[in-house]
Design a protein around this motif. Structure first.
Motif, PDB file in Angstrom:
ATOM      1  N   ALA A   1       0.386  -0.988   0.044  1.00 30.08           N
ATOM      2  CA  ALA A   1      -0.642  -0.070  -0.080  1.00 30.08           C
ATOM      3  C   ALA A   1       0.566   1.487  -0.528  1.00 30.08           C
ATOM      4  CB  ALA A   1      -1.280  -0.805   1.797  1.00 30.08           C
ATOM      5  N   GLU A   2       1.831   1.458   0.880  1.00 32.10           N
ATOM      6  CA  GLU A   2       2.578   2.268   1.133  1.00 32.10           C
ATOM      7  C   GLU A   2       3.533   2.657  -0.324  1.00 32.10           C
ATOM      8  OE1 GLU A   2       5.469  -1.176   3.167  1.00 32.10           O
ATOM      9  OE2 GLU A   2       3.081   0.174   2.903  1.00 32.10           O
TER      10      GLU A   2
ATOM     11  N   ARG B   1       1.889   2.127  -3.049  1.00 32.28           N
ATOM     12  CA  ARG B   1       1.291   3.050  -4.703  1.00 32.28           C
ATOM     13  C   ARG B   1       1.002   3.962  -5.017  1.00 32.28           C
ATOM     14  NH1 ARG B   1      -3.064  -0.820  -1.966  1.00 32.28           N
ATOM     15  NH2 ARG B   1      -2.312  -2.339  -2.517  1.00 32.28           N
TER      16      ARG B   1
ATOM     17  N   GLU C   1      -2.440   4.243  -8.869  1.00 33.01           N
ATOM     18  CA  GLU C   1      -2.815   3.081  -8.283  1.00 33.01           C
ATOM     19  C   GLU C   1      -3.428   2.996  -7.123  1.00 33.01           C
ATOM     20  OE1 GLU C   1       1.721   1.034  -9.793  1.00 33.01           O
ATOM     21  OE2 GLU C   1       1.455   1.585  -7.611  1.00 33.01           O
ATOM     22  N   ALA C   2      -3.440   3.479  -6.123  1.00 35.56           N
ATOM     23  CA  ALA C   2      -4.396   3.458  -5.087  1.00 35.56           C
ATOM     24  C   ALA C   2      -5.401   3.811  -4.987  1.00 35.56           C
ATOM     25  CB  ALA C   2      -3.370   4.910  -3.585  1.00 35.56           C
ATOM     26  N   GLU C   3      -6.433   4.517  -6.100  1.00 33.28           N
ATOM     27  CA  GLU C   3      -7.512   4.980  -6.062  1.00 33.28           C
ATOM     28  C   GLU C   3      -8.699   4.466  -7.379  1.00 33.28           C
ATOM     29  OE1 GLU C   3      -7.940   8.641  -9.864  1.00 33.28           O
ATOM     30  OE2 GLU C   3      -7.915   9.405  -8.292  1.00 33.28           O
TER      31      GLU C   3
END
Length: 622
Positions: free
Chosen positions: A315-316, A318, A322-324
């Protein structure tokens, strides 16, 4: 695809794939030697085809990720690996690709696609259909690199595969999930009358199977989340879908944005039409995978959309894009479709109701009373006709605990009638309809005679009390604290003074104003009233209730499931006073008030604790 409105379909660039040998000959070869004829797909894993929840994985347009001009097939490969890894956890039974596997349909791109799909082959059954970027023309086009890669030979070893059309561009698959079989049709992006005729023959051969139709072009989505038949979709709707009640769900890609609609077929039933396509999103759709989780117990399909490729990244690490994109939660990406599966499929696959079972089949050792209302225990009348006062329901256990019908408070004939309704697993296919109520009190009860053995039994070694009941829908009127069954007599007369009231009976099963079951009993060993409470019972649905005491504690089950609020107090036996047992009401201060409101079916009392596997719904032999 390239996004455009359906009216622009004729302006779409259809890239011509190489044409060689006839389709039938092409179907006899496949790119990978590992996919040779006779190769059997290993089932693997711990999937359970009979649990009520299973998942269909859906992979839409991957063309921008399999493009020899420059792309990255890894998101597609990771989506397939995710489906395999999650197969046990999510009970994934099948994966369906919706077409436009590649950008140009060339030999090079098809080799890449073939290599990507090796990660799933023999590990999870799947289907692939052709989109307009994989092929051109209609399903009579002949040989193509697509057909040589994803033709009949590729699927022949899969246990779900049921054949392809003569041209090789349409395939049929039978999946098993939720305790039943389902037909999935994977149709070409341009289906001719030849293809429709093949699909109809396939449906006719599997005439009792609910069917999911997958194709590349069926509906297009609007900006409000709705969907509308495309030109080709109208062709399929009029020529195939609308007249075949089996088809209840269609899945397609080709256009964006995603959307959904519900159409009504010629049988008056809903057909859910969904379009899913994310190639316009970041990274060519990032290998988006849509998961359709069918839940037959809840009567729905839960849909979610994820990118396994992005999920696999820390997660850290992305990026913002990518996160959205890792998971889509809009109304068209994450939603639930409610389907009453039994009702929806009744026209072509009516539910199989277990046959009625004779009384002797359910008289387990220890049975002290068993009543049913199908004519074998109570002289029957027509459905809806009044049960005469004074009628006798015989105790089929042979112990003499017969019940006699008594109307309360000068109630009219309609407070107790014969009914053909019953729980589907109930041994007798009949019940009694009670129309009790209050203000003024009315109702009917069935009571044992003054000398019935049941009146004085104390059940020191345990007991099981079972009944089937159904509450009306709508549940009209005030029926709070109506009785379902009870032993008559004041608790105070038995020397029980520490309970809620000395005026209540020594044992009763009631329904609260919130429709919670209340089982209250005064045991023989203590001056107390251990009480169990259920959740709120549903209306309009048959329920099996079982009260089980092992000589130490009491546990109530609803539909075979143990409830949470069972009394922690010790409880041995039932304090009885030699007074009648009653079905359909509960006394207070030695008098009946309102009667039960709803249906009551088979009722059995056993002088020992039973395991749920021995309850009436499951009992098969003595």
């Amino acid at each position: 695809m390239d996004n455009s409105a359906p009216s622009d379909v004729t302006r779409r660039t259809l890239l011509q794939a190489a044409v060689g040998a006839p389709a039938v000959a092409a179907a006899a070869s496949v790119t990978s030697a590992a996919l040779g004829a006779g190769t059997a797909e290993a089932a693997g894993g711990r999937r359970d085809p009979d649990v009520p929840r299973f998942t269909l994985a859906v992979l839409p347009d991957t063309q921008y990720l399999i493009d020899e001009g420059g792309s990255d097939p890894e998101p597609v490969r990771e989506a397939l690996r995710y489906a395999v890894r999650s197969r046990d956890e999510r009970n994934i039974v099948f994966l369906a690709h919706l077409g436009d596997v590649t950008e140009h349909g060339t030999e090079t791109e098809m080799r890449t696609a073939e290599h990507v799909f090796r990660s799933i082959h023999r590990r999870l059954p799947y289907s692939v259909l052709a989109g307009n970027h994989d092929v051109s023309g209609d399903d009579q086009r002949g040989d193509t690199p697509y057909l040589r890669t994803f033709g009949p030979r590729r699927f022949a070893g899969m246990p779900t595969y049921r054949g392809s059309s003569p041209d090789g561009y349409h395939s049929a698959h039978v999946l098993r999930g939720g305790g039943r079989e389902w037909l999935l049709l994977a149709l070409d992006w341009r289906v001719t009358e030849h293809g429709i005729a093949w699909a109809q023959r396939t449906l006719d051969r599997h005439s009792t199977l609910p069917t999911i139709l997958t194709t590349h072009d069926f509906v297009w989505g609007d900006d409000e989340g709705g969907a509308h038949l495309s030109g080709h979709g109208r062709h399929l709707w009029d020529g195939l879908v609308r007249r075949n009640d089996q088809i209840f769900l269609t899945l397609s890609g080709h256009y964006w944005p995603p959307g959904r609609t519900t159409l009504t077929n010629d049988h008056g039933n809903p057909v859910h039409a969904h379009i899913t396509n994310y190639q316009d999103r970041y990274y060519g759709g990032a290998g988006m995978l849509r998961l359709y989780s069918f839940d037959l117990a809840r009567g729905c399909v839960d849909v979610e959309t994820i990118s396994p490729w992005l999920l696999a990244k820390q997660a850290e690490r992305r990026t913002p894009l990518e996160a959205e994109t890792v998971e889509l939660t809009g109304d068209v990406d994450r939603f639930t479709v409610e389907i009453d599966f039994e009702a929806r499929f009744a026209g072509f696959a009516p539910p199989v109701v277990p046959p009625a079972r004779p009384a002797e089949a359910v008289l387990v050792p220890g049975t002290v009373a068993y009543w049913r209302f199908d004519g074998s225990g109570l002289a029957g009348g027509a459905d809806g006709s009044p049960v005469p006062s004074g009628a006798v329901a015989r105790d089929l256990s042979g112990h003499g605990n017969d019940l006699t019908v008594q109307r309360l408070h000068s109630s009219g004939p309609g407070v107790l009638t014969f009914s053909a309704e019953h729980h589907e697993t109930q041994p007798a296919h009949a019940s009694l309809r009670f129309d009790g109520g209050k203000n003024p009190d009315r109702g009917a009860v069935l009571r044992t005679g003054p000398d019935a053995p049941l009146n004085s039994m104390t059940f020191e070694r345990g007991y099981t009390i079972e009944t089937f009941l159904k509450l009306p829908e709508p549940f009209e009127g005030d029926h709070a604290w109506m009785g379902i069954l009870s032993w008559e007599g004041r608790a105070g007369d038995a020397g029980k003074t520490s309970g809620w009231s000395p005026e209540e009976p020594t044992c009763s099963l009631n329904l609260s104003g919130e429709r919670f079951l209340q089982f209250v009993v005064y045991p023989t060993d203590v001056d107390a009233d251990p009480t169990s409470w259920s959740h709120a019972l549903p209306v309009g649905r048959w329920t099996h209730v079982a009260v089980v005491n092992d000589g130490r504690h009491t546990v109530v089950y609803v539909d075979g499931s143990r409830i949470a609020r069972n009394a922690a107090e010790r409880s041995r036996g039932i304090t009885t006073l030699g007074k009648p047992f009653a079905l359909g009401g509960t006394q207070f201060a030695g008098k009946f008030g309102q009667g039960f409101y709803g249906w009551l079916g088979d009722t059995r009392i056993t002088a020992r604790p039973l395991d749920p596997a021995q309850f009436l719904p499951a009992t098969r032999t003595r």
